[in-house]
Motif scaffolding. Structure first.
Motif, PDB file in Angstrom:
ATOM      1  N   TYR A   7       0.849  -1.180   0.000  1.00 52.04           N
ATOM      2  CA  TYR A   7       0.000   0.000   0.000  1.00 52.04           C
ATOM      3  C   TYR A   7       0.892   1.240   0.000  1.00 52.04           C
ATOM      4  CZ  TYR A   7      -3.830  -3.103   1.138  1.00 52.04           C
ATOM      5  OH  TYR A   7      -4.761  -4.109   1.098  1.00 52.04           O
ATOM      6  N   GLU A   9       1.111   5.678  -0.574  1.00 54.61           N
ATOM      7  CA  GLU A   9       0.427   6.965  -0.692  1.00 54.61           C
ATOM      8  C   GLU A   9       0.265   7.256  -2.173  1.00 54.61           C
ATOM      9  OE1 GLU A   9      -0.638   8.897   1.822  1.00 54.61           O
ATOM     10  OE2 GLU A   9       0.136   7.517   3.343  1.00 54.61           O
ATOM     11  N   GLU A  10      -0.748   8.025  -2.529  1.00 55.08           N
ATOM     12  CA  GLU A  10      -1.002   8.317  -3.942  1.00 55.08           C
ATOM     13  C   GLU A  10       0.192   8.964  -4.623  1.00 55.08           C
ATOM     14  OE1 GLU A  10      -4.716  10.022  -5.245  1.00 55.08           O
ATOM     15  OE2 GLU A  10      -5.701   9.236  -3.444  1.00 55.08           O
ATOM     16  N   THR A  11       0.838   9.894  -3.948  1.00 49.92           N
ATOM     17  CA  THR A  11       1.980  10.573  -4.570  1.00 49.92           C
ATOM     18  C   THR A  11       3.138   9.611  -4.801  1.00 49.92           C
ATOM     19  OG1 THR A  11       2.741  11.292  -2.380  1.00 49.92           O
ATOM     20  CG2 THR A  11       1.416  12.853  -3.638  1.00 49.92           C
ATOM     21  N   THR A  12       3.346   8.689  -3.856  1.00 55.31           N
ATOM     22  CA  THR A  12       4.413   7.698  -4.008  1.00 55.31           C
ATOM     23  C   THR A  12       4.092   6.733  -5.140  1.00 55.31           C
ATOM     24  OG1 THR A  12       4.859   7.856  -1.640  1.00 55.31           O
ATOM     25  CG2 THR A  12       5.782   5.960  -2.790  1.00 55.31           C
TER      26      THR A  12
END
Length: 76
Positions: A7, A9-12
């Protein structure tokens, strides 16, 4: 190989997608390589005191092997 779920983060996740695309590799390949690099850095910590002091001497880089050898024997 073992399959796993990760899982992010969106930016990652977006950065991973961009990097994999730029390099023409799968996201899994990028992650595996990153983990190997991270693990190799963790396995070899810098010797005690490296980068923490200023000696005022200009010949340290020329004598690095000798200095590290002396430090290794001194700490035994």
């Amino acid at each position: 190989m073992v399959k796993t779920t990760l899982y992010l983060e969106e930016t990652t996740a977006h950065a991973l997608e961009e990097l994999a695309g730029e390099e023409g590799r799968s996201q899994g390949e990028v992650i595996r390589e990153a983990l190997l690099v991270y693990k190799s850095r963790q396995a070899r910590p810098a010797p005690k005191g490296v980068g923490e002091y200023r000696s005022g001497r200009s010949d340290i880089s020329e004598r690095a092997d000798e200095i590290l050898r002396q430090a290794a024997y001194r700490d035994r």
